[in-house]
Scaffold this motif. Structure first.
Motif, PDB file in Angstrom:
ATOM      1  N   SER A 167     -70.561 -35.580 -38.411  1.00 49.35           N
ATOM      2  CA  SER A 167     -71.597 -36.356 -37.731  1.00 49.35           C
ATOM      3  C   SER A 167     -71.037 -36.923 -36.432  1.00 49.35           C
ATOM      4  O   SER A 167     -69.997 -37.595 -36.441  1.00 49.35           O
ATOM      5  CB  SER A 167     -72.068 -37.505 -38.630  1.00 49.35           C
ATOM      6  N   ASN A 194     -83.540 -31.523 -37.760  1.00 48.03           N
ATOM      7  CA  ASN A 194     -83.664 -32.904 -38.240  1.00 48.03           C
ATOM      8  C   ASN A 194     -83.472 -33.841 -37.048  1.00 48.03           C
ATOM      9  O   ASN A 194     -82.385 -33.877 -36.461  1.00 48.03           O
ATOM     10  CB  ASN A 194     -82.605 -33.178 -39.310  1.00 48.03           C
ATOM     11  N   TRP A 230     -77.873 -28.879 -45.840  1.00 52.09           N
ATOM     12  CA  TRP A 230     -77.259 -29.872 -44.952  1.00 52.09           C
ATOM     13  C   TRP A 230     -76.356 -29.156 -43.964  1.00 52.09           C
ATOM     14  O   TRP A 230     -75.464 -28.394 -44.358  1.00 52.09           O
ATOM     15  CB  TRP A 230     -76.432 -30.876 -45.761  1.00 52.09           C
ATOM     16  N   ASP A 247     -82.861 -36.866 -36.754  1.00 51.36           N
ATOM     17  CA  ASP A 247     -81.747 -37.816 -36.905  1.00 51.36           C
ATOM     18  C   ASP A 247     -80.421 -37.224 -36.423  1.00 51.36           C
ATOM     19  O   ASP A 247     -79.469 -37.961 -36.169  1.00 51.36           O
ATOM     20  CB  ASP A 247     -81.584 -38.230 -38.372  1.00 51.36           C
ATOM     21  N   LYS A 248     -80.353 -35.896 -36.342  1.00 54.77           N
ATOM     22  CA  LYS A 248     -79.090 -35.233 -35.978  1.00 54.77           C
ATOM     23  C   LYS A 248     -79.057 -34.754 -34.528  1.00 54.77           C
ATOM     24  O   LYS A 248     -78.106 -34.089 -34.127  1.00 54.77           O
ATOM     25  CB  LYS A 248     -78.863 -34.028 -36.904  1.00 54.77           C
ATOM     26  N   ASP A 299     -82.038 -26.559 -41.083  1.00 52.11           N
ATOM     27  CA  ASP A 299     -81.848 -27.912 -41.594  1.00 52.11           C
ATOM     28  C   ASP A 299     -82.843 -28.829 -40.880  1.00 52.11           C
ATOM     29  O   ASP A 299     -82.644 -29.191 -39.721  1.00 52.11           O
ATOM     30  CB  ASP A 299     -80.403 -28.363 -41.314  1.00 52.11           C
ATOM     31  N   ARG A 320     -75.993 -37.461 -48.947  1.00 52.38           N
ATOM     32  CA  ARG A 320     -76.012 -36.007 -48.778  1.00 52.38           C
ATOM     33  C   ARG A 320     -76.433 -35.284 -50.049  1.00 52.38           C
ATOM     34  O   ARG A 320     -77.012 -34.208 -49.991  1.00 52.38           O
ATOM     35  CB  ARG A 320     -74.642 -35.512 -48.282  1.00 52.38           C
ATOM     36  N   TYR A 336     -80.107 -35.145 -50.034  1.00 53.34           N
ATOM     37  CA  TYR A 336     -80.646 -34.581 -48.791  1.00 53.34           C
ATOM     38  C   TYR A 336     -81.666 -33.483 -49.091  1.00 53.34           C
ATOM     39  O   TYR A 336     -81.483 -32.678 -50.003  1.00 53.34           O
ATOM     40  CB  TYR A 336     -79.486 -34.003 -47.966  1.00 53.34           C
ATOM     41  N   PRO A 338     -73.969 -29.875 -40.213  1.00 50.82           N
ATOM     42  CA  PRO A 338     -73.433 -30.970 -39.394  1.00 50.82           C
ATOM     43  C   PRO A 338     -74.289 -31.212 -38.156  1.00 50.82           C
ATOM     44  O   PRO A 338     -75.101 -30.365 -37.788  1.00 50.82           O
ATOM     45  CB  PRO A 338     -72.046 -30.448 -38.991  1.00 50.82           C
ATOM     46  N   GLU A 339     -74.092 -32.373 -37.523  1.00 45.92           N
ATOM     47  CA  GLU A 339     -74.776 -32.622 -36.251  1.00 45.92           C
ATOM     48  C   GLU A 339     -74.192 -31.673 -35.199  1.00 45.92           C
ATOM     49  O   GLU A 339     -72.970 -31.542 -35.095  1.00 45.92           O
ATOM     50  CB  GLU A 339     -74.564 -34.078 -35.814  1.00 45.92           C
ATOM     51  N   VAL A 346     -80.735 -26.521 -36.506  1.00 48.13           N
ATOM     52  CA  VAL A 346     -80.793 -27.919 -36.915  1.00 48.13           C
ATOM     53  C   VAL A 346     -81.953 -28.567 -36.172  1.00 48.13           C
ATOM     54  O   VAL A 346     -81.944 -28.647 -34.940  1.00 48.13           O
ATOM     55  CB  VAL A 346     -79.481 -28.668 -36.579  1.00 48.13           C
TER      56      VAL A 346
END
Length: 313
Positions: free
Chosen positions: A24, A279, A79, A281-282, A202, A72, A75, A81-82, A277
């Motif tokens: 993250s 999401n 999942w 939030d990421k 993700d 996680r 989740y 990573p950012e 990715v």
């Protein structure tokens, strides 16, 4: 050299350690900031500032990872990573380890390890720290750290990701992939994909994403070419970028806000995995984040409007 100068010189290394332990960007930056506060508050200057700060950021990251584990496990969906666009730390002597260890595939694999195994693996395998330094960082004996490394290596070797070594070849293939995507060329895309290519997203339950992995070149090519022309029609653009050390792209809505990041694993002249990715939030560290649901609705509306009206044609 002042404390601030010493710290700033080591900041890229500290971030790179924390990011590999945590996966993250935001949590890694927080861990680095907390490390500075501890360093600034310490009355005595350590014998080795690098050893002191590396140990501090490792301990902080292990604690954060332990509390993140519960989140996680709950989740929604896969999942990842950012997305990281550039690793701030460079060491020519360890360039291969650094590049491989920051990939999405490697970071997903690191999730299988316990927080201690992960920290030991990162410090030893990626950054080449001595066992004496690692033992001090994780508060275990050197013998225990060697055992932790053996276990971590066993887990990592079992699913070890392999990538095209030639960076230029990877980039050429990625350019052809994104050109075919832009043109909606199913056959051209299919030729670039491995027969068992896997496409995974993700969204964390917070944005439109694939309900399950799409496996197989034909399925993946058809899905991609059925979606992308519509995204372009609603003014979605993408810029090819390196994402976690692999070829990829950042997709944006018409206002330039980030919709999602995509990364490609390339091996033997073919794309093996496509990860995205979305999401929100990421994605905040990449810039203002778009509302992907709005774009999704626009695409559906454009599709409906393009259908011939019933009773005509």
């Amino acid at each position: 050299m002042s404390k601030v100068e010493e710290f700033e010189e080591l900041r890229p290394l500290l971030f790179s350690i924390a990011y590999r332990i945590l996966g993250s960007v935001g949590e890694a930056e927080d861990a680095v900031q907390e490390t500075w506060l501890r360093f600034d508050a310490s009355a005595t200057r350590p014998t080795s500032t690098k050893a002191f700060l590396s140990a501090a950021v490792t301990r902080i990251s292990i604690d954060v990872l332990r509390s993140a584990r519960v989140r996680r496990e709950q989740y929604v969906g896969p999942w990842f990573p950012e997305p990281l666009l550039s690793d701030p730390y460079e060491d020519p002597a360890r360039s291969v380890e650094l590049a491989d260890s920051v990939s999405m595939a490697a970071l997903v694999l690191l999730e299988r390890l316990s927080p201690l195994e992960r920290a030991v693996f990162v410090l030893r395998q990626v950054f080449g720290f001595g066992f004496d330094e690692i033992a001090a960082a994780v508060d275990r004996s050197e013998a225990a750290c060697r055992q932790l490394l053996v276990r971590a290596r066993r887990h990592m070797e079992a699913g070890r990701p392999r990538f095209e070594a030639d960076r230029q070849e990877r980039q050429k293939l990625a350019t052809r992939f994104f050109d075919a995507l832009r043109e909606g060329d199913v056959t051209g895309l299919q030729e670039l994909l491995a027969a068992d290519v896997s496409m995974v997203g993700d969204g964390g339950g917070k944005s439109p994403a694939l309900a399950r992995a799409i496996v197989g070149a034909e399925k993946a090519a058809r899905l991609l070419t059925s979606v992308f022309p519509w995204l372009i029609r609603v003014d979605v653009t993408f810029e090819p970028r390196e994402v976690n050390g692999q070829p990829g792209a950042i997709f944006r809505d018409r206002d330039g806000k980030v919709l999602y990041a995509m990364a490609l694993d390339v091996l033997d002249g073919q794309i093996q995995t496509i990860r995205s990715v979305s999401n929100p939030d990421k994605l905040g560290h990449l810039g203002p984040v778009a509302d992907a649901w709005v774009t999704d609705r626009e695409v559906k509306q454009a599709r409906r409007q393009s259908r011939p009206a019933a009773g005509h044609g």
